[in-house]
Write a protein that holds these residues in place. Sequence first.
Motif, mmCIF file in Angstrom:
data_model
loop_
_atom_site.group_PDB
_atom_site.id
_atom_site.type_symbol
_atom_site.label_atom_id
_atom_site.label_comp_id
_atom_site.label_asym_id
_atom_site.label_seq_id
_atom_site.Cartn_x
_atom_site.Cartn_y
_atom_site.Cartn_z
ATOM 1 N N UNK A 24 19.749 34.215 47.773
ATOM 2 C CA UNK A 24 18.635 33.648 48.768
ATOM 3 C C UNK A 24 19.198 32.408 49.357
ATOM 4 N N UNK A 25 18.891 32.419 50.651
ATOM 5 C CA UNK A 25 18.836 31.128 51.319
ATOM 6 C C UNK A 25 17.978 30.427 50.612
ATOM 7 N N UNK A 26 18.473 29.028 50.267
ATOM 8 C CA UNK A 26 17.673 28.044 49.430
ATOM 9 C C UNK A 26 17.858 26.672 49.778
ATOM 10 N N UNK A 67 16.239 33.080 61.409
ATOM 11 C CA UNK A 67 16.765 32.128 60.536
ATOM 12 C C UNK A 67 18.441 31.981 60.512
ATOM 13 N N UNK A 68 19.077 33.076 60.258
ATOM 14 C CA UNK A 68 20.429 32.998 60.083
ATOM 15 C C UNK A 68 21.392 32.296 61.204
ATOM 16 N N UNK A 70 10.054 28.154 63.272
ATOM 17 C CA UNK A 70 9.791 29.165 64.196
ATOM 18 C C UNK A 70 10.897 30.208 63.913
ATOM 19 N N UNK A 71 12.007 29.892 63.506
ATOM 20 C CA UNK A 71 13.008 31.052 63.192
ATOM 21 C C UNK A 71 12.687 31.621 62.002
ATOM 22 N N UNK A 72 11.979 30.970 61.020
ATOM 23 C CA UNK A 72 11.608 32.134 59.858
ATOM 24 C C UNK A 72 10.409 32.788 60.221
ATOM 25 N N UNK A 87 14.870 32.271 52.379
ATOM 26 C CA UNK A 87 15.205 33.667 53.084
ATOM 27 C C UNK A 87 15.726 34.505 52.378
ATOM 28 N N UNK A 88 15.449 35.653 51.939
ATOM 29 C CA UNK A 88 16.037 36.445 51.215
ATOM 30 C C UNK A 88 16.331 37.722 51.634
ATOM 31 N N UNK A 89 16.683 38.024 52.760
ATOM 32 C CA UNK A 89 17.097 39.357 53.512
ATOM 33 C C UNK A 89 16.168 40.437 53.416
ATOM 34 N N UNK A 90 14.798 40.145 52.945
ATOM 35 C CA UNK A 90 13.854 41.290 52.945
ATOM 36 C C UNK A 90 14.153 42.259 51.749
#
Length: 322
Positions: A99-101, A155-156, A148-150, A200-203
């Motif tokens: 995950x992005x962390x 976000x990527x 906003x990107x989230x 973010x965790x790529x859903x």
Amino acid sequence: MTLPYPLKFQPEFKERVWGGRALEKFGLDLPEGHIGEGWMIADHPNGTSAVVNGELAGKGLDEIREAYGREWFGSKGHSEASGRFPLLIKLLDCNDNLSVQVHPTDDYERLPKGELGKTEMWYVLEAEPGAKIIYGLKEGVNRESLRQALEDGSVMELLQEVPVSAGDTFYIPAGTVHALCAGVVVAEIQQNSDTTYRIYDYDRPGLDGKPRELHIEDSLNVTAYEGAGATSMKTDGAVPGEWLRLAVSPYFIVEKGIVNGSWGLETNPESFTVLVVCEGSGHLLWEGGSQPYSAGECYLLPANLGAYTIEGQATLLRSYLP
């Protein structure tokens, strides 16, 4: 009385949705499943490693701390306040993207009770062709644009991607947005903390089939938008018999060394020494004993060990307290 000697531990293994089986390459006996983390030297409520060699075999690092404290961990390594061993040493197998962390600092008011912040560093042990990591935000990103990107799923586009190869090292102070990506195996030296805020965790679903929890508000709070001082470097310049400094923080110093034959060293009474064997094999020797070592093993050398010698052909990381 137990005389000090290099301690080798049974790792605590952690199954992760992004893990694999690559740590078996180091001769580690993995449990079933997607093993993402080996907690090689650990003294934490979420995982404690136990000694496997010598007179103290079977005792956990927490028991060692309670029995030998300042004498073995050093004047800097023994804290009456926090109690636990100050570092956590891991090997990570990233079979898929993490995950992005982002991690908090020690003074973040919403830290779980008893937890520390988390500053860390990575040394890349293996990297498949084309492997990369996420390492910081692009210039100009602020709290509002990140939020906003989230919300809109972009976000990527705000994250810096960096190609990696074996031998690369990355210092990741608390507040740095980051993620290991598929195809890398790393050694991680970090503060003794297990606090991670996922941005973010790529859903994707977790191991239980349910979406993994995100920590948006905490992540936005602790991110260092102007940068936290993250640094990276290639380590090809390391030469036998000299330590190449990779990372300096208030919590640890990490250096890379190459052994080509025999290298005489000495511990410091102020701090324990942690050795991570990245490549190669040989023997550790000290007054009264010797211990074979091989790639993937980690050793805790007590501060009062004194003179020791590393023999063989190997690449090592050395960590100690500043």
